[in-house]
Design a protein around this motif. Structure first.
Motif, PDB file in Angstrom:
ATOM      1  N   LEU A  72       2.365   2.641   6.298  1.00 37.31           N
ATOM      2  CA  LEU A  72       1.998   1.337   5.746  1.00 37.31           C
ATOM      3  C   LEU A  72       3.106   0.789   4.853  1.00 37.31           C
ATOM      4  O   LEU A  72       3.451  -0.404   4.927  1.00 37.31           O
ATOM      5  CB  LEU A  72       0.690   1.459   4.962  1.00 37.31           C
ATOM      6  N   GLN A  73       3.693   1.653   4.015  1.00 42.67           N
ATOM      7  CA  GLN A  73       4.787   1.202   3.157  1.00 42.67           C
ATOM      8  C   GLN A  73       5.985   0.747   3.987  1.00 42.67           C
ATOM      9  O   GLN A  73       6.615  -0.265   3.672  1.00 42.67           O
ATOM     10  CB  GLN A  73       5.200   2.333   2.212  1.00 42.67           C
ATOM     11  N   ASP A  74       6.306   1.481   5.053  1.00 44.22           N
ATOM     12  CA  ASP A  74       7.425   1.086   5.920  1.00 44.22           C
ATOM     13  C   ASP A  74       7.164  -0.270   6.570  1.00 44.22           C
ATOM     14  O   ASP A  74       8.062  -1.118   6.652  1.00 44.22           O
ATOM     15  CB  ASP A  74       7.661   2.150   7.000  1.00 44.22           C
ATOM     16  N   LYS A  75       5.923  -0.470   7.034  1.00 44.27           N
ATOM     17  CA  LYS A  75       5.592  -1.766   7.649  1.00 44.27           C
ATOM     18  C   LYS A  75       5.718  -2.899   6.646  1.00 44.27           C
ATOM     19  O   LYS A  75       6.199  -3.982   6.959  1.00 44.27           O
ATOM     20  CB  LYS A  75       4.179  -1.706   8.229  1.00 44.27           C
ATOM     21  N   GLN A  76       5.276  -2.646   5.394  1.00 42.88           N
ATOM     22  CA  GLN A  76       5.371  -3.688   4.371  1.00 42.88           C
ATOM     23  C   GLN A  76       6.831  -4.018   4.073  1.00 42.88           C
ATOM     24  O   GLN A  76       7.184  -5.195   3.900  1.00 42.88           O
ATOM     25  CB  GLN A  76       4.662  -3.220   3.101  1.00 42.88           C
ATOM     26  N   LYS A  77       7.700  -2.974   4.033  1.00 48.60           N
ATOM     27  CA  LYS A  77       9.120  -3.229   3.774  1.00 48.60           C
ATOM     28  C   LYS A  77       9.752  -4.020   4.908  1.00 48.60           C
ATOM     29  O   LYS A  77      10.515  -4.954   4.679  1.00 48.60           O
ATOM     30  CB  LYS A  77       9.849  -1.894   3.599  1.00 48.60           C
ATOM     31  N   ARG A  78       9.413  -3.645   6.179  1.00 46.31           N
ATOM     32  CA  ARG A  78       9.979  -4.385   7.317  1.00 46.31           C
ATOM     33  C   ARG A  78       9.488  -5.831   7.329  1.00 46.31           C
ATOM     34  O   ARG A  78      10.256  -6.756   7.617  1.00 46.31           O
ATOM     35  CB  ARG A  78       9.607  -3.679   8.626  1.00 46.31           C
ATOM     36  N   ARG A  79       8.198  -6.022   7.022  1.00 47.02           N
ATOM     37  CA  ARG A  79       7.652  -7.382   6.995  1.00 47.02           C
ATOM     38  C   ARG A  79       8.328  -8.220   5.911  1.00 47.02           C
ATOM     39  O   ARG A  79       8.638  -9.393   6.092  1.00 47.02           O
ATOM     40  CB  ARG A  79       6.147  -7.309   6.761  1.00 47.02           C
TER      41      ARG A  79
END
Length: 309
Positions: A72-79
């Motif tokens: 989830l943290q990785d997705k938030q950073k990519r977004r």
């Protein structure tokens, strides 16, 4: 009905009583007791196996939850990165019919509008890059408090190459931290630290503090010390076998260190109340030791139960 009656075959009991009328009853009671003990032992073993199975499943669930949190943290950073660096949307298209009515106006206004739009886009991009570099941009954009734990510190092992005294009780050290050039560090170590004994010593440094000039010398890192009083100071020592540049990590705090600590946030000063040396001389943060993976824990040379600064 007796608890052991369903275990003992009635025909066996009758035969036993017939063979030994006097002691047959006692023998039957003994056999029933042993049978009940065997049954309870089997139930207990089954319960222990179930408990172990539940512990294994619980550990697996915890790992799955941690993996999902990291994803989830990785997705938030990519977004966030996509939102910050994606190209600006094209300007609003006007009605072809109306534009054909005034081609001269369109020719004159378009370059000015485009220049202003590009200038605004460039300012937005620079603001976004500053937030990302500070290490707190994602938290600000998502509307949450910036992370505050020891993982924001870039702690590394260093070897002191030289040390000399400086103005106003300060000293200057040149420290190898595994980079092409050594880092200059300005410190206030107190009177009990002998500068002539520092060259060759292994130390711990915070490498992402903002460079600052102290009495004419630019300091590019900070030595981590432990102290019981103003004059009783020792340099924190990495575990044996450490080499310059080794990272110091924390098992319970796996976050990424800031590229540079924002001076306004005073991150290290806010973390200091939870930084200490325990009764065994081990440096820790909230009960979690300063660790060089595969080599051991950082310690104070002689002090115990003291603060870290």
């Amino acid at each position: 009905m007796d608890k052991g009656d369903d275990i003992i075959n009635p025909s066996f009991a009758a035969a036993l009583m017939k063979l030994d009328p006097e002691d047959g009853a006692q023998i039957m009671d003994y056999i029933k007791t042993q049978a009940l003990l065997s049954r309870e032992k089997a139930l207990l073993q089954s319960s222990v196996r179930e408990q172990k199975k539940l512990l294994v499943e619980n550990a697996k669930l915890k790992k799955d939850i941690e993996d999902l949190r990291v994803q989830l943290q990785d997705k938030q950073k990519r977004r966030l990165a996509k939102a910050l660096f994606s190209p600006a949307p094209p300007p609003h298209q006007t009605n072809p019919a109306s534009s054909s009515d005034s081609p001269a106006n369109q020719t004159e206004a378009s370059p000015l509008n485009q220049t202003a739009q590009e200038r605004r886009d460039g300012q937005r991009k620079k603001r976004g890059e500053r937030k990302v570099r500070s290490g707190t941009g994602s938290e600000q954009m998502l509307g949450v408090e910036p992370r505050l734990d020891v993982s924001r510190l870039d702690l590394r092992v260093g070897r002191v190459l030289s040390a000399r005294s400086h103005a106003h009780s300060l000293s200057v050290q040149e420290v190898d931290v595994g980079e092409p050039a050594p880092r200059t560090v300005v410190s206030k170590l107190g009177t009990n630290v002998q500068l002539d004994q520092l060259p060759g010593a292994m130390v711990v440094l915070i490498c992402n503090v903002k460079a600052c000039k102290l009495r004419g010398v630019v300091s590019k890192a900070r030595l981590v010390c432990c102290s019981q009083s103003k004059d009783c100071i020792e340099l924190l020592t990495p575990p044996p076998g450490s080499t310059p540049g080794d990272k110091i990590t924390f098992l319970n705090f796996p976050g990424e260190a800031d590229k540079e600590l924002p001076s306004k946030e005073r991150v290290f000063e806010r973390l200091q109340p939870d930084l200490c040396v325990d009764a065994k001389g081990v440096a820790q943060y909230k009960g979690c030791g300063f660790e060089v993976k595969g080599k051991g824990l950082c310690r104070a040379p002689t002090l115990i139960n003291c603060s870290i600064r």
